[in-house]
Design a protein around this motif. Structure first.
Motif, PDB file in Angstrom:
ATOM      1  N   GLN A 188      92.866  -7.607  14.290  1.00 53.87           N
ATOM      2  CA  GLN A 188      92.937  -8.742  13.378  1.00 53.87           C
ATOM      3  C   GLN A 188      92.020  -9.853  13.879  1.00 53.87           C
ATOM      4  O   GLN A 188      92.054 -10.224  15.061  1.00 53.87           O
ATOM      5  N   LEU A 189      91.194 -10.373  12.987  1.00 55.82           N
ATOM      6  CA  LEU A 189      90.328 -11.495  13.328  1.00 55.82           C
ATOM      7  C   LEU A 189      91.161 -12.774  13.305  1.00 55.82           C
ATOM      8  O   LEU A 189      91.739 -13.119  12.279  1.00 55.82           O
ATOM      9  N   ILE A 190      91.254 -13.482  14.440  1.00 55.43           N
ATOM     10  CA  ILE A 190      92.075 -14.693  14.488  1.00 55.43           C
ATOM     11  C   ILE A 190      91.246 -15.959  14.665  1.00 55.43           C
ATOM     12  O   ILE A 190      91.757 -17.068  14.505  1.00 55.43           O
ATOM     13  N   SER A 191      89.965 -15.830  15.005  1.00 54.12           N
ATOM     14  CA  SER A 191      89.127 -17.022  15.152  1.00 54.12           C
ATOM     15  C   SER A 191      87.687 -16.661  14.875  1.00 54.12           C
ATOM     16  O   SER A 191      87.202 -15.604  15.280  1.00 54.12           O
ATOM     17  N   ASN A 192      87.004 -17.560  14.168  1.00 51.26           N
ATOM     18  CA  ASN A 192      85.604 -17.350  13.812  1.00 51.26           C
ATOM     19  C   ASN A 192      84.900 -18.694  13.878  1.00 51.26           C
ATOM     20  O   ASN A 192      85.224 -19.606  13.117  1.00 51.26           O
ATOM     21  N   GLU A 193      83.960 -18.841  14.792  1.00 49.28           N
ATOM     22  CA  GLU A 193      83.234 -20.099  14.961  1.00 49.28           C
ATOM     23  C   GLU A 193      81.767 -19.865  14.630  1.00 49.28           C
ATOM     24  O   GLU A 193      81.146 -18.922  15.133  1.00 49.28           O
ATOM     25  N   THR A 194      81.208 -20.714  13.772  1.00 48.60           N
ATOM     26  CA  THR A 194      79.804 -20.611  13.386  1.00 48.60           C
ATOM     27  C   THR A 194      79.083 -21.907  13.741  1.00 48.60           C
ATOM     28  O   THR A 194      79.589 -22.993  13.471  1.00 48.60           O
ATOM     29  N   VAL A 195      77.900 -21.777  14.342  1.00 46.17           N
ATOM     30  CA  VAL A 195      77.097 -22.947  14.674  1.00 46.17           C
ATOM     31  C   VAL A 195      75.717 -22.764  14.063  1.00 46.17           C
ATOM     32  O   VAL A 195      75.059 -21.746  14.291  1.00 46.17           O
ATOM     33  N   ILE A 196      75.279 -23.756  13.275  1.00 46.20           N
ATOM     34  CA  ILE A 196      73.952 -23.745  12.652  1.00 46.20           C
ATOM     35  C   ILE A 196      73.212 -24.999  13.076  1.00 46.20           C
ATOM     36  O   ILE A 196      73.730 -26.112  12.950  1.00 46.20           O
ATOM     37  N   TYR A 197      71.999 -24.834  13.597  1.00 47.62           N
ATOM     38  CA  TYR A 197      71.192 -25.974  14.050  1.00 47.62           C
ATOM     39  C   TYR A 197      69.839 -25.932  13.353  1.00 47.62           C
ATOM     40  O   TYR A 197      69.138 -24.934  13.410  1.00 47.62           O
ATOM     41  N   GLU A 198      69.503 -27.009  12.668  1.00 54.55           N
ATOM     42  CA  GLU A 198      68.257 -27.081  11.910  1.00 54.55           C
ATOM     43  C   GLU A 198      67.515 -28.342  12.311  1.00 54.55           C
ATOM     44  O   GLU A 198      67.755 -29.420  11.773  1.00 54.55           O
ATOM     45  N   LYS A 199      66.658 -28.249  13.329  1.00 50.80           N
ATOM     46  CA  LYS A 199      65.816 -29.383  13.745  1.00 50.80           C
ATOM     47  C   LYS A 199      64.606 -28.807  14.426  1.00 50.80           C
ATOM     48  O   LYS A 199      64.667 -28.341  15.558  1.00 50.80           O
ATOM     49  N   SER A 214      68.378 -22.196  14.372  1.00 46.20           N
ATOM     50  CA  SER A 214      69.177 -21.246  15.142  1.00 46.20           C
ATOM     51  C   SER A 214      70.571 -21.166  14.539  1.00 46.20           C
ATOM     52  O   SER A 214      71.103 -22.158  14.052  1.00 46.20           O
ATOM     53  N   VAL A 215      71.142 -19.964  14.572  1.00 48.02           N
ATOM     54  CA  VAL A 215      72.494 -19.722  14.085  1.00 48.02           C
ATOM     55  C   VAL A 215      73.165 -18.761  15.054  1.00 48.02           C
ATOM     56  O   VAL A 215      72.567 -17.773  15.463  1.00 48.02           O
ATOM     57  N   TYR A 216      74.393 -19.073  15.463  1.00 45.58           N
ATOM     58  CA  TYR A 216      75.130 -18.102  16.258  1.00 45.58           C
ATOM     59  C   TYR A 216      76.609 -18.166  15.915  1.00 45.58           C
ATOM     60  O   TYR A 216      77.103 -19.145  15.376  1.00 45.58           O
ATOM     61  N   PHE A 217      77.305 -17.064  16.245  1.00 41.99           N
ATOM     62  CA  PHE A 217      78.703 -16.905  15.877  1.00 41.99           C
ATOM     63  C   PHE A 217      79.530 -16.529  17.100  1.00 41.99           C
ATOM     64  O   PHE A 217      79.052 -15.840  17.999  1.00 41.99           O
ATOM     65  N   ASN A 218      80.782 -16.974  17.115  1.00 47.03           N
ATOM     66  CA  ASN A 218      81.760 -16.557  18.112  1.00 47.03           C
ATOM     67  C   ASN A 218      83.018 -16.096  17.383  1.00 47.03           C
ATOM     68  O   ASN A 218      83.465 -16.753  16.443  1.00 47.03           O
ATOM     69  N   PHE A 219      83.582 -14.981  17.803  1.00 49.16           N
ATOM     70  CA  PHE A 219      84.777 -14.435  17.173  1.00 49.16           C
ATOM     71  C   PHE A 219      85.823 -14.112  18.243  1.00 49.16           C
ATOM     72  O   PHE A 219      85.483 -13.841  19.396  1.00 49.16           O
TER      73      PHE A 219
END
Length: 276
Positions: free
Chosen positions: A153-164, A168-173
């Motif tokens: 079961q997926l209980i946490s999903n973190e997304t980070v998007i940086y545009e400067k 860059s985009v990365y994910f943590n689960f």
């Protein structure tokens, strides 16, 4: 229906030094939405790219019932910035005014709950922290557990998007995998097999039994943050120590525990300091 908490920051840069000098929270709003998370994320990214262009940062933290979104708009002190268009974006979604969103929601690819074969006896939970993975890879890993009769079961999903400048985009689960006590070794064997796959060397996988409730209770005693407001976003195991990152709407707490989940030290950071 999911609750969405949106906090908007203005981050001011020194033009000559080319570095941030001040980050200010300028707006906080709560919304309700049934729109699928990944599509909402894509639409938000596209909207900011169109309206703002370069110079923004998005961080999204998800649980099954809540979503916390930090948006940072980068500018100099001389620039005039408005965030009203962001508020209108979420208002339209919460009121169902975006037909394209409804269409895509019906065709979502949300990571499902994978149920293995029925088992009897006492079960234990193994938690798997996945950093720098994408959603398709998490689905693949969950299917792997499913094929071996585990429950993931997926209980946490973190997304980070940086545009400067560069993007860059990365994910943590975090996955929770349930099994009988005798199945723990099988979970670790599957994780090791997945780690050994080619192309996985740059990704971080940590797995172990984490006593989230004990850690949250201790953090709550030290910080005053209610345990119900704390959620895990990632962890790393370096025996005999475990580093856990907990988050609420405005703060991030980095916690170092021993192998019995006793908090050794912690560091609390305002999210206005972590956004870039």
């Amino acid at each position: 229906m999911k609750k969405i908490y949106v906090d908007i920051y203005h981050q001011y840069w020194d033009v000559e030094e080319m570095k941030p000098v001040e980050t200010v929270l300028i707006n906080s709003n709560d919304y309700n939405s049934s729109v699928y998370n990944s599509f909402l994320e894509e639409e938000l990214h596209n909207m900011l790219s169109t309206v703002k262009g370069d110079g923004y940062f998005i961080k999204i933290e998800r649980t099954p019932k809540e979503e916390y979104i930090n948006i940072v708009l980068v500018a100099t002190k001389e620039d005039e910035m408005s965030s009203e268009y962001i508020h209108e974006f979420f208002e339209n979604i919460s009121k169902g005014r975006e037909p394209s969103l409804e269409k895509n929601f019906n065709n979502n690819k949300e990571v499902p709950l994978y149920n293995g074969a029925e088992e009897s006896g006492s079960k234990v939970q193994i938690y798997i922290s996945l950093e720098f993975f994408d959603e398709e890879e998490v689905e693949e890993l969950a299917r792997l557990f499913n094929s071996k009769n585990f429950e993931a079961q997926l209980i946490s999903n973190e997304t980070v998007i940086y545009e400067k400048g560069a993007s860059s985009v990365y994910f943590n689960f975090i996955l929770e995998v349930s099994t009988l006590i005798g199945g723990i070794s099988g979970i670790y064997a599957l994780i090791q097999a997945y780690k050994n796959k080619s192309g996985q060397s740059h990704k971080n996988i940590n797995a172990g039994q984490i006593d989230w409730e004990s850690i949250k209770e201790q953090v709550s005693q030290f910080t005053g943050i209610n345990t119900s407001d704390l959620r895990g976003t990632r962890f790393e195991i370096n025996e005999p120590f475990i580093e856990v990152v907990l988050s609420n709407r405005y703060k991030e707490v980095i916690v170092l525990c021993d192998e019995n989940f006793k908090v050794i030290k912690l560091h609390t950071v305002n999210k206005s300091q972590t956004v870039i």
